[in-house]
Design a protein around this motif. Structure first.
Motif, PDB file in Angstrom:
ATOM      1  N   VAL A 101       4.275  12.285  31.436  1.00  0.00           N
ATOM      2  CA  VAL A 101       3.575  11.204  30.750  1.00  0.00           C
ATOM      3  C   VAL A 101       3.738   9.937  31.583  1.00  0.00           C
ATOM      4  N   GLN A 102       2.631   9.277  31.896  1.00  0.00           N
ATOM      5  CA  GLN A 102       2.669   8.058  32.679  1.00  0.00           C
ATOM      6  C   GLN A 102       2.431   6.868  31.754  1.00  0.00           C
ATOM      7  N   GLU A 103       3.470   6.110  31.519  1.00  0.00           N
ATOM      8  CA  GLU A 103       3.338   4.920  30.689  1.00  0.00           C
ATOM      9  C   GLU A 103       3.033   3.716  31.565  1.00  0.00           C
ATOM     10  N   THR A 104       2.150   2.859  31.099  1.00  0.00           N
ATOM     11  CA  THR A 104       1.796   1.645  31.819  1.00  0.00           C
ATOM     12  C   THR A 104       1.919   0.453  30.884  1.00  0.00           C
ATOM     13  N   ASP A 105       2.605  -0.588  31.325  1.00  0.00           N
ATOM     14  CA  ASP A 105       2.758  -1.790  30.511  1.00  0.00           C
ATOM     15  C   ASP A 105       1.407  -2.437  30.226  1.00  0.00           C
ATOM     16  N   VAL A 106       1.288  -2.962  29.021  1.00  0.00           N
ATOM     17  CA  VAL A 106       0.116  -3.737  28.628  1.00  0.00           C
ATOM     18  C   VAL A 106       0.600  -5.138  28.270  1.00  0.00           C
ATOM     19  N   ALA A 107       0.108  -6.136  29.000  1.00  0.00           N
ATOM     20  CA  ALA A 107       0.591  -7.508  28.828  1.00  0.00           C
ATOM     21  C   ALA A 107      -0.491  -8.414  28.262  1.00  0.00           C
ATOM     22  N   LEU A 108      -0.064  -9.322  27.431  1.00  0.00           N
ATOM     23  CA  LEU A 108      -0.932 -10.359  26.882  1.00  0.00           C
ATOM     24  C   LEU A 108      -0.718 -11.638  27.675  1.00  0.00           C
TER      25      LEU A 108
ATOM     26  N   VAL B 134      -3.600  -4.833  32.382  1.00  0.00           N
ATOM     27  CA  VAL B 134      -3.165  -3.440  32.413  1.00  0.00           C
ATOM     28  C   VAL B 134      -3.578  -2.838  33.745  1.00  0.00           C
ATOM     29  N   HIS B 135      -2.728  -2.062  34.347  1.00  0.00           N
ATOM     30  CA  HIS B 135      -2.967  -1.463  35.661  1.00  0.00           C
ATOM     31  C   HIS B 135      -3.314  -2.535  36.711  1.00  0.00           C
TER      32      HIS B 135
ATOM     33  N   ARG C 273     -13.524  -8.999  34.605  1.00  0.00           N
ATOM     34  CA  ARG C 273     -12.445  -8.330  35.327  1.00  0.00           C
ATOM     35  C   ARG C 273     -11.956  -9.258  36.435  1.00  0.00           C
ATOM     36  N   ALA C 274     -10.645  -9.454  36.529  1.00  0.00           N
ATOM     37  CA  ALA C 274     -10.097 -10.346  37.550  1.00  0.00           C
ATOM     38  C   ALA C 274      -8.684  -9.906  37.921  1.00  0.00           C
ATOM     39  N   ALA C 275      -8.218 -10.416  39.036  1.00  0.00           N
ATOM     40  CA  ALA C 275      -6.815 -10.218  39.401  1.00  0.00           C
ATOM     41  C   ALA C 275      -5.971 -11.143  38.525  1.00  0.00           C
ATOM     42  N   PRO C 276      -4.785 -10.709  38.101  1.00  0.00           N
ATOM     43  CA  PRO C 276      -3.931 -11.575  37.276  1.00  0.00           C
ATOM     44  C   PRO C 276      -3.697 -12.932  37.933  1.00  0.00           C
ATOM     45  N   GLY C 277      -3.852 -13.990  37.145  1.00  0.00           N
ATOM     46  CA  GLY C 277      -3.622 -15.330  37.669  1.00  0.00           C
ATOM     47  C   GLY C 277      -4.861 -16.033  38.175  1.00  0.00           C
ATOM     48  N   GLU C 278      -6.018 -15.378  38.103  1.00  0.00           N
ATOM     49  CA  GLU C 278      -7.249 -15.988  38.601  1.00  0.00           C
ATOM     50  C   GLU C 278      -8.027 -16.752  37.534  1.00  0.00           C
ATOM     51  N   GLN C 279      -7.442 -16.913  36.355  1.00  0.00           N
ATOM     52  CA  GLN C 279      -8.114 -17.654  35.285  1.00  0.00           C
ATOM     53  C   GLN C 279      -7.939 -19.151  35.532  1.00  0.00           C
ATOM     54  N   VAL C 280      -8.678 -19.689  36.480  1.00  0.00           N
ATOM     55  CA  VAL C 280      -8.473 -21.073  36.923  1.00  0.00           C
ATOM     56  C   VAL C 280      -9.051 -22.104  35.955  1.00  0.00           C
ATOM     57  N   ASP C 281      -9.901 -21.673  35.010  1.00  0.00           N
ATOM     58  CA  ASP C 281     -10.522 -22.618  34.089  1.00  0.00           C
ATOM     59  C   ASP C 281      -9.641 -22.946  32.890  1.00  0.00           C
ATOM     60  N   HIS C 282      -8.480 -22.297  32.790  1.00  0.00           N
ATOM     61  CA  HIS C 282      -7.592 -22.517  31.660  1.00  0.00           C
ATOM     62  C   HIS C 282      -6.154 -22.671  32.154  1.00  0.00           C
TER      63      HIS C 282
ATOM     64  N   GLU D 273      -5.832   4.458  34.781  1.00  0.00           N
ATOM     65  CA  GLU D 273      -6.718   3.362  35.150  1.00  0.00           C
ATOM     66  C   GLU D 273      -8.183   3.742  34.933  1.00  0.00           C
ATOM     67  N   SER D 274      -8.541   4.987  35.242  1.00  0.00           N
ATOM     68  CA  SER D 274      -9.932   5.413  35.055  1.00  0.00           C
ATOM     69  C   SER D 274     -10.293   5.495  33.575  1.00  0.00           C
ATOM     70  N   HIS D 275      -9.345   5.899  32.731  1.00  0.00           N
ATOM     71  CA  HIS D 275      -9.605   5.928  31.301  1.00  0.00           C
ATOM     72  C   HIS D 275      -9.759   4.514  30.736  1.00  0.00           C
ATOM     73  N   VAL D 276      -8.952   3.582  31.248  1.00  0.00           N
ATOM     74  CA  VAL D 276      -9.085   2.186  30.815  1.00  0.00           C
ATOM     75  C   VAL D 276     -10.467   1.654  31.191  1.00  0.00           C
ATOM     76  N   GLN D 277     -10.914   1.981  32.401  1.00  0.00           N
ATOM     77  CA  GLN D 277     -12.255   1.563  32.815  1.00  0.00           C
ATOM     78  C   GLN D 277     -13.311   2.166  31.881  1.00  0.00           C
ATOM     79  N   GLY D 278     -13.078   3.399  31.444  1.00  0.00           N
ATOM     80  CA  GLY D 278     -13.977   4.021  30.495  1.00  0.00           C
ATOM     81  C   GLY D 278     -14.022   3.282  29.168  1.00  0.00           C
ATOM     82  N   VAL D 279     -12.863   2.802  28.726  1.00  0.00           N
ATOM     83  CA  VAL D 279     -12.811   2.007  27.498  1.00  0.00           C
ATOM     84  C   VAL D 279     -13.653   0.744  27.664  1.00  0.00           C
ATOM     85  N   VAL D 280     -13.474   0.067  28.795  1.00  0.00           N
ATOM     86  CA  VAL D 280     -14.240  -1.153  29.065  1.00  0.00           C
ATOM     87  C   VAL D 280     -15.737  -0.860  29.086  1.00  0.00           C
ATOM     88  N   ASP D 281     -16.117   0.223  29.744  1.00  0.00           N
ATOM     89  CA  ASP D 281     -17.531   0.596  29.820  1.00  0.00           C
ATOM     90  C   ASP D 281     -18.107   0.843  28.426  1.00  0.00           C
ATOM     91  N   SER D 282     -17.319   1.471  27.562  1.00  0.00           N
ATOM     92  CA  SER D 282     -17.804   1.779  26.220  1.00  0.00           C
ATOM     93  C   SER D 282     -17.939   0.529  25.358  1.00  0.00           C
TER      94      SER D 282
END
Length: 199
Positions: free
Chosen positions: A39-46, A78-79, A97-106, A121-130
């Motif tokens: 099982v591959q766990e990946t951190d999800v950060a807010l 995530v990822h 979609r951006a690299a972390p830290g690129e939110q320059v407007d806030h 990562e591919s499943h996450v992309q699938g979630v985004v696509d859906s």
């Protein structure tokens, strides 16, 4: 792109990972999860930002955050990818979609790991696509469908319990006030629109 099945028709499997986060995986079964023998766990950060670049609003938000509210922009990392939602002209998805830290407007305000996902990562992309069609640029509304609502739904689709209540408190309160005084929504839209515009 291949899309994951919608939650309404997806199998919900509780995964015994030993994690205290209570992670769920939607749209997958045991053979999917253990197909590679682990099982591959990946951190999800807010990531939470003070809306816009105003120093006054940033200072106010630091105080309001301790009271469980504030005027925020937020995203999910995530990822190694930061996902957020914004409005705009024209058609197309408002999911950014951006690299972390690129939110320059806030202005950065707060970060925390909320849990883990078992989605690759591919499943996450699938979630985004859906989600892309229902989270179009023109569907954005500062009160009823903003970046905080996107974060809440995206986290749930990743298998977490959604956004922390404090993140959604100001939007929920604004909706209640707007229901009583409709002109309030127009005022908020102008104020927030000004805050989002870089100086």
């Amino acid at each position: 792109h291949a899309c994951l099945s919608h939650e309404s028709s997806a199998e919900l499997t509780r995964c015994a990972t030993g994690s205290s986060s209570g992670t769920f995986v939607r749209g997958r079964n045991w053979s999917d999860i253990y197909s590679n023998g682990s099982v591959q766990e990946t951190d999800v950060a807010l990531h939470v930002y003070s809306l816009g670049r105003s120093k006054i609003l940033r200072c106010a938000n630091r105080t309001l955050r301790r009271c469980g509210t504030g005027v925020f922009h937020a995203s999910v990392v995530v990822h190694g990818i930061e996902w957020s939602f914004e409005g705009g002209e024209g058609s197309g998805s408002g999911i950014v979609r951006a690299a972390p830290g690129e939110q320059v407007d806030h202005s950065p305000l707060h970060q925390e790991v909320l849990g883990v996902t078992l989605l690759s990562e591919s499943h996450v992309q699938g979630v985004v696509d859906s989600m892309a069609e229902t989270w179009g640029k023109q569907t954005y509304d500062v009160l009823s469908k903003n970046c905080l609502h996107f974060v809440d739904e995206f986290l749930r689709r990743l298998g977490l319990i959604g956004a922390p209540p404090w993140l959604l408190s100001s939007t929920s309160a604004a909706l209640r006030v707007n229901a009583l005084v409709p002109v309030f929504g127009d005022v908020i839209r102008r104020v927030v629109g000004g805050a989002e515009t870089p100086p």
